[in-house]
Design a protein around this motif. Structure first.
Motif, PDB file in Angstrom:
ATOM      1  N   ASP A  37       0.862  -1.172   0.000  1.00 37.02           N
ATOM      2  CA  ASP A  37       0.000   0.000   0.000  1.00 37.02           C
ATOM      3  C   ASP A  37       0.907   1.233   0.000  1.00 37.02           C
ATOM      4  O   ASP A  37       1.405   1.658   1.045  1.00 37.02           O
ATOM      5  N   MET A  39       0.296   4.364  -0.441  1.00 36.91           N
ATOM      6  CA  MET A  39      -0.206   5.533   0.276  1.00 36.91           C
ATOM      7  C   MET A  39       0.075   5.423   1.772  1.00 36.91           C
ATOM      8  O   MET A  39       0.554   6.380   2.396  1.00 36.91           O
ATOM      9  N   VAL A  40      -0.196   4.277   2.340  1.00 37.73           N
ATOM     10  CA  VAL A  40       0.066   4.079   3.769  1.00 37.73           C
ATOM     11  C   VAL A  40       1.561   4.178   4.045  1.00 37.73           C
ATOM     12  O   VAL A  40       1.988   4.805   5.027  1.00 37.73           O
ATOM     13  N   GLU A  43       2.500   8.109   3.456  1.00 42.85           N
ATOM     14  CA  GLU A  43       1.727   9.077   4.231  1.00 42.85           C
ATOM     15  C   GLU A  43       1.854   8.844   5.735  1.00 42.85           C
ATOM     16  O   GLU A  43       1.931   9.807   6.509  1.00 42.85           O
ATOM     17  N   ARG A  44       1.919   7.580   6.146  1.00 44.16           N
ATOM     18  CA  ARG A  44       1.917   7.294   7.592  1.00 44.16           C
ATOM     19  C   ARG A  44       3.287   6.902   8.136  1.00 44.16           C
ATOM     20  O   ARG A  44       3.520   7.032   9.341  1.00 44.16           O
ATOM     21  N   CYS A  45       4.170   6.401   7.280  1.00 45.59           N
ATOM     22  CA  CYS A  45       5.465   5.913   7.771  1.00 45.59           C
ATOM     23  C   CYS A  45       6.637   6.810   7.369  1.00 45.59           C
ATOM     24  O   CYS A  45       7.341   7.338   8.234  1.00 45.59           O
ATOM     25  N   TYR A  94      -7.215   3.821  -4.663  1.00 45.02           N
ATOM     26  CA  TYR A  94      -6.743   5.206  -4.611  1.00 45.02           C
ATOM     27  C   TYR A  94      -6.958   5.925  -5.943  1.00 45.02           C
ATOM     28  O   TYR A  94      -6.052   6.576  -6.463  1.00 45.02           O
ATOM     29  N   GLU A 216       8.000  -1.407   8.383  1.00 44.18           N
ATOM     30  CA  GLU A 216       7.181  -0.453   7.624  1.00 44.18           C
ATOM     31  C   GLU A 216       6.508  -1.134   6.441  1.00 44.18           C
ATOM     32  O   GLU A 216       5.329  -0.885   6.156  1.00 44.18           O
ATOM     33  N   THR A 219       3.633  -3.188   7.744  1.00 42.53           N
ATOM     34  CA  THR A 219       2.504  -2.355   8.160  1.00 42.53           C
ATOM     35  C   THR A 219       1.706  -1.865   6.962  1.00 42.53           C
ATOM     36  O   THR A 219       0.465  -1.776   7.012  1.00 42.53           O
ATOM     37  N   ALA A 220       2.407  -1.548   5.874  1.00 42.25           N
ATOM     38  CA  ALA A 220       1.770  -0.935   4.701  1.00 42.25           C
ATOM     39  C   ALA A 220       1.386  -1.986   3.673  1.00 42.25           C
ATOM     40  O   ALA A 220       1.924  -2.031   2.568  1.00 42.25           O
TER      41      ALA A 220
END
Length: 323
Positions: A37, A39-40, A43-45, A94, A216, A219-220
């Motif tokens: 992913d 974007m995750v 954007e988040r990591c 997305y 990471e 997670t993504a």
């Protein structure tokens, strides 16, 4: 706070430019994290932990540069279909936020010089020639460089984040530094600093992220199923141990009813497996053995519940009791 200070403190309008070839071979190859992913991940990591200033991702947040795999040059039978599923999943999830920009692969016959094992220091011009297949990705580097420079020079962005370790991008970054005030972030697609950042690229960047961690990547991950008129599912060959996954599915399907229900059961935490989801356990042989043992015990339990003594006499081979 002055107007200048307010402007300096405001988040930078940011777009991310990903070299898909570099990302795959630097981070994803030989891992169970290909169902990524993007974007995750960014954007988040990546951005919160690396960019020195706050970032505001633009509506079109990520430009992903790649090329369709050639079936005749692919390493696995499902490489083409798996890549297609991946791109479809990103487009579905997305739409309008990730733009997949495709170059192409060129496969040609080419001559190459052989290295003589008996005399490896011999100059190539004295070596024997042989025919080889030459596989090259075309246009992706050029597309990335042009898109990043265009977005910077037109004022569309205040920060470009370049995900590559390919020195071919250096001239574009140099032009961005020379002609704009746009900030440049460099993310080297490598695991645990396995690749040294290209010095030329690093010198042109305002900030550098030297690697992406396995945590990471884990997670993504995209959801296993992306809904739609025709759902898009993660390729089974992209799991950590497809062989163990298949062994468990073969046992679970007769109990759950079908493959989809078997997957759904495997994705839910199970109190009989120390609260872990079976899909997590089948990444190792010991974990898969634990899941298989549980399924077999459960099937035995079902067999004991539906034993012959509890059946309707008409459904048994033995004659009914007439006493």
């Amino acid at each position: 706070m002055s107007r200048a200070e307010e402007i300096a403190a405001s988040p930078l309008r940011t777009r991310i430019y990903v070299d898909g070839y570099n990302l795959y071979y630097g981070c994803l190859k030989s891992t169970p994290y290909k169902w990524l992913d993007l974007m995750v991940l960014f954007e988040r990591c990546i951005l919160p932990s690396s960019a020195p200033a706050a970032s505001e991702l633009l509506p079109l947040s990520i430009k992903f540069f790649t090329a369709k795999i050639l079936e005749k040059a692919s390493r696995a039978l499902d490489s083409v279909s798996s890549q297609a599923r991946d791109h479809t999943a990103l487009r579905k999830l997305y739409s309008g936020r990730i733009d997949i920009i495709e170059g192409y692969y060129s496969l040609t016959e080419s001559k190459a010089k052989l290295i003589d094992p008996a005399a490896p220091a011999t100059w190539p011009r004295h070596g024997q020639e042989t025919l080889v297949w030459k596989l090259e990705e075309k246009q992706s580097d050029v597309n990335l460089a042009l898109q990043a420079y265009h977005d910077a020079i037109t004022g569309e962005v205040e920060q470009v984040v370049i995900v590559t370790n390919d020195t071919d991008i250096a001239p574009a970054l140099s032009l961005i530094r020379s002609h704009t005030q746009v900030q440049i972030g460099l993310v080297v697609p490598a695991r645990h600093q396995q690749r040294i950042p290209n010095s030329e690229l690093a010198e042109l960047a305002h900030w550098v992220r030297t690697h992406i961690t396995l945590a990471e990547l884990a997670t993504a991950q995209l959801p296993r199923v992306i809904p739609g008129r025709k759902p898009t599912m993660k390729p089974e060959s992209w799991y950590a141990r497809p062989d163990l996954l298949e062994q468990v599915l073969v046992l679970a399907i007769p109990v759950t009813g079908n493959r989809g229900k078997a997957f759904k059961w495997m994705e839910e935490p199970n109190p009989h497996l120390d609260g872990k989801a079976p899909i997590e356990l089948v990444e190792t042989e010991s974990g898969a053995a634990q899941v298989i043992m549980y399924i077999e015990r459960y099937r035995q339990h079902l067999a004991e519940i539906i034993r012959p003594a509890d059946m309707n006499p008409a459904d048994r081979d033995l004659p009914p009791d007439r006493s």
